[in-house]
Design an enzyme around this catalytic site. Structure first.
Site, PDB file in Angstrom:
ATOM      1  N   ARG A 170      14.934   3.994  31.945  1.00 53.29           N
ATOM      2  CA  ARG A 170      14.561   3.082  33.036  1.00 53.29           C
ATOM      3  C   ARG A 170      15.779   2.491  33.748  1.00 53.29           C
ATOM      4  O   ARG A 170      15.730   2.295  34.969  1.00 53.29           O
ATOM      5  CB  ARG A 170      13.671   1.963  32.500  1.00 53.29           C
TER       6      ARG A 170
ATOM      7  N   LYS B 223      -8.522   5.763  25.041  1.00 55.34           N
ATOM      8  CA  LYS B 223      -9.239   4.736  25.814  1.00 55.34           C
ATOM      9  C   LYS B 223     -10.124   5.398  26.872  1.00 55.34           C
ATOM     10  O   LYS B 223      -9.714   5.632  28.011  1.00 55.34           O
ATOM     11  CB  LYS B 223      -8.234   3.787  26.477  1.00 55.34           C
TER      12      LYS B 223
ATOM     13  N   GLY C  19       1.055   1.816  32.958  1.00 56.25           N
ATOM     14  CA  GLY C  19      -0.135   1.280  33.623  1.00 56.25           C
ATOM     15  C   GLY C  19      -0.131   1.568  35.119  1.00 56.25           C
ATOM     16  O   GLY C  19      -1.163   1.890  35.704  1.00 56.25           O
TER      17      GLY C  19
ATOM     18  N   GLY D 205       1.936   5.453  29.518  1.00 51.80           N
ATOM     19  CA  GLY D 205       2.882   5.071  28.471  1.00 51.80           C
ATOM     20  C   GLY D 205       2.914   6.003  27.282  1.00 51.80           C
ATOM     21  O   GLY D 205       3.962   6.524  26.909  1.00 51.80           O
TER      22      GLY D 205
HETATM   23  P1  AMP Z   1      -4.325   6.243  25.344  1.00 53.18           P
HETATM   24  O1  AMP Z   1      -3.555   4.960  25.415  1.00 53.18           O
HETATM   25  O2  AMP Z   1      -5.751   6.099  25.753  1.00 53.18           O
HETATM   26  O3  AMP Z   1      -3.619   7.370  26.067  1.00 53.18           O
HETATM   27  O4  AMP Z   1      -4.389   6.638  23.811  1.00 53.18           O
HETATM   28  C1  AMP Z   1      -3.268   7.007  23.072  1.00 53.18           C
HETATM   29  C2  AMP Z   1      -3.638   7.004  21.605  1.00 53.18           C
HETATM   30  O5  AMP Z   1      -4.718   7.868  21.372  1.00 53.18           O
HETATM   31  C3  AMP Z   1      -2.525   7.458  20.693  1.00 53.18           C
HETATM   32  O6  AMP Z   1      -2.096   6.382  19.901  1.00 53.18           O
HETATM   33  C4  AMP Z   1      -3.185   8.541  19.817  1.00 53.18           C
HETATM   34  O7  AMP Z   1      -2.875   8.409  18.460  1.00 53.18           O
HETATM   35  C5  AMP Z   1      -4.650   8.274  20.034  1.00 53.18           C
HETATM   36  N1  AMP Z   1      -5.474   9.475  19.779  1.00 53.18           N
HETATM   37  C6  AMP Z   1      -5.327  10.689  20.326  1.00 53.18           C
HETATM   38  N2  AMP Z   1      -6.252  11.536  19.844  1.00 53.18           N
HETATM   39  C7  AMP Z   1      -7.003  10.846  18.969  1.00 53.18           C
HETATM   40  C8  AMP Z   1      -8.122  11.166  18.145  1.00 53.18           C
HETATM   41  N3  AMP Z   1      -8.648  12.398  18.114  1.00 53.18           N
HETATM   42  N4  AMP Z   1      -8.662  10.178  17.384  1.00 53.18           N
HETATM   43  C9  AMP Z   1      -8.139   8.940  17.408  1.00 53.18           C
HETATM   44  N5  AMP Z   1      -7.071   8.574  18.157  1.00 53.18           N
HETATM   45  C10 AMP Z   1      -6.513   9.519  18.925  1.00 53.18           C
END
Ligand code: AMP
Length: 387
Positions: free
Chosen positions: A37, A197, A367, A344
């Site tokens: 950054r 999410k 974000g 992120g």
């Molecule tokens: P996000 O911030 O929505 O992009 O989510 C990122 C997080 O999703 C990371 O910490 C991953 O460990 C988690 N993640 C990815 N695949 C899975 C899964 N199949 N089950 C649970 N968590 C997951």
């Protein structure tokens, strides 16, 4: 088109307040663990410094509650001192008399870095008195902090409303990349979405429907889609409130001509055992995409003209469930397509897995890049003057 620093005329000897995003990881000794950054901010800093103005830099770092010596921006000042010898000064305060005195003593061609903006709670509150203080030390405002442009804070949104303003090169590049990628994509345009999410990701997928040729869905969010198709997902992560929305998206994709691929096999956890599965049992938790899914996804990536990626394809922090994200990152890195990674965790995954240099655009804003991919406006950029 937003006004950029190239459009600022006669800023010689003027006080220019540059909002940067120096939100970098530090270890407990204050050593910078990843300088991306700061490095990405250098072209703007250099350009403004070359104009012989009095340059005042400000940024946040982390989420301090009041003063926190482990979140001081002093290590960034040291970094900048090496890049701009004999020009950089550091003010260990972010407001009050010390700041006004430091600015008064600043000469044209010098650079002053203020202490972490978030040491003052008024920053995140977009407090009027703090906005006024910041405006009082500058004649012109430049926003180059893409990473916080989805927030309405004093040092970006508040100040931009009051001072003549422009965006820096980093913000300009980020806006440009996402605009081109969504409005004028190189084809075939393959979007890869993962992560957990679901709610955030559904908005994102909706915005890309009809624009992307193919969407590859993996990670935790895939299970909400698989359930929407009536597939048994065992004990995998799911958002039951969003199953209908996921079903709508699958339907809309067909109408808009976007192909959506979901995982066809999985790496799962059963108790404490890792098991591979095409069809999941009731006691399985899906934590990574399987070998055949990787193969299918790689085929799409290989022929892509443009790739947009957000979200890891499995629980990649655990080495047992890293292979999906690793193999897809490797395929994206190898592909000739123009590749953009935003968000992120996705950027974190690319860095952890060592593919950062092979990606055409690694966004500096988690974000903020999500908002752009969702087709939303960034409030701190909205208030910058247009040409
Ligand atoms: P996000 O911030 O929505 O992009 O989510 C990122 C997080 O999703 C990371 O910490 C991953 O460990 C988690 N993640 C990815 N695949 C899975 C899964 N199949 N089950 C649970 N968590 C997951």
């Amino acid at each position: 088109m937003k006004r950029t620093i190239r459009d600022l005329k006669n800023i010689k000897d003027k006080r220019v307040l540059l909002r940067c995003d120096f939100n970098i990881p530090l270890d407990k000794y204050g050593d910078i663990l990843d300088d991306t950054r700061i490095f990405e901010s250098l072209p703007t800093i250099k350009y403004l410094n070359d104009q012989d103005c009095k340059l005042i830099l400000c940024s946040h770092l982390g989420r301090p509650k009041g003063y926190d010596k482990y979140l001081s921006l002093f290590p960034v000042a040291v970094y900048l001192m090496k890049r701009f010898p004999n020009k950089v000064k550091f003010c260990p305060k972010v407001s009050g008399k010390d700041v006004t005195t430091a600015v008064k003593n600043l000469k044209s061609g010098e650079i002053l870095l203020l202490e972490n903006l978030r040491f003052d709670p008024r920053e995140e509150q977009n407090d009027d008195s703090f906005v006024k203080e910041l405006c009082s030390i500058a004649d012109v405002y430049v926003d180059d902090a893409f990473g916080v442009s989805h927030r309405k804070h004093a040092s970006n949104y508040g100040v931009a409303l009051k001072l003549p303003n422009a965006i820096g090169f980093l913000v300009e590049k980020e806006l440009d990349v996402f605009e081109k990628a969504l409005k004028n994509p190189k084809r075939p345009f393959v979007a890869i979405f993962g992560g957990a999410k679901v709610k955030d990701k559904l908005t994102l997928i909706n915005n890309v429907l009809g624009k992307a040729d193919t969407i590859l869905i993996g990670g935790g969010m895939a299970y909400t889609f698989l359930l929407a198709k009536g597939v048994n997902i065992g004990k995998s992560i799911v958002d039951l409130d969003l199953v209908d929305d996921a079903r709508d998206i699958l339907q809309k994709a067909k109408e808009k001509g976007t192909k959506i691929l979901l995982p066809i096999d999985h790496v799962t956890l059963v108790g404490d055992k890792v098991k591979k599965a095409f069809l999941m049992d009731q006691d399985m938790v899906g934590l990574d995409i399987g070998k055949d899914t990787i193969k299918e996804f790689k085929k799409e990536i290989k022929t892509a003209g443009q790739i947009l990626w957000n979200g890891p394809l499995g629980k990649y922090e655990d080495p047992r469930f890293r292979k999906g994200t690793y193999k897809i990152a490797q395929a994206v890195a190898k592909s000739k397509a123009y590749s953009i990674v935003g968000g992120g965790d996705s950027v974190g995954a690319i860095n952890t897995l060592g593919f950062a240099k092979k990606i055409d655009h690694l966004s500096t804003g988690g974000g903020a890049s999500m908002k752009l991919m969702e087709g939303k406006v960034l409030p701190a950029i909205e208030v910058i003057d247009t040409l």
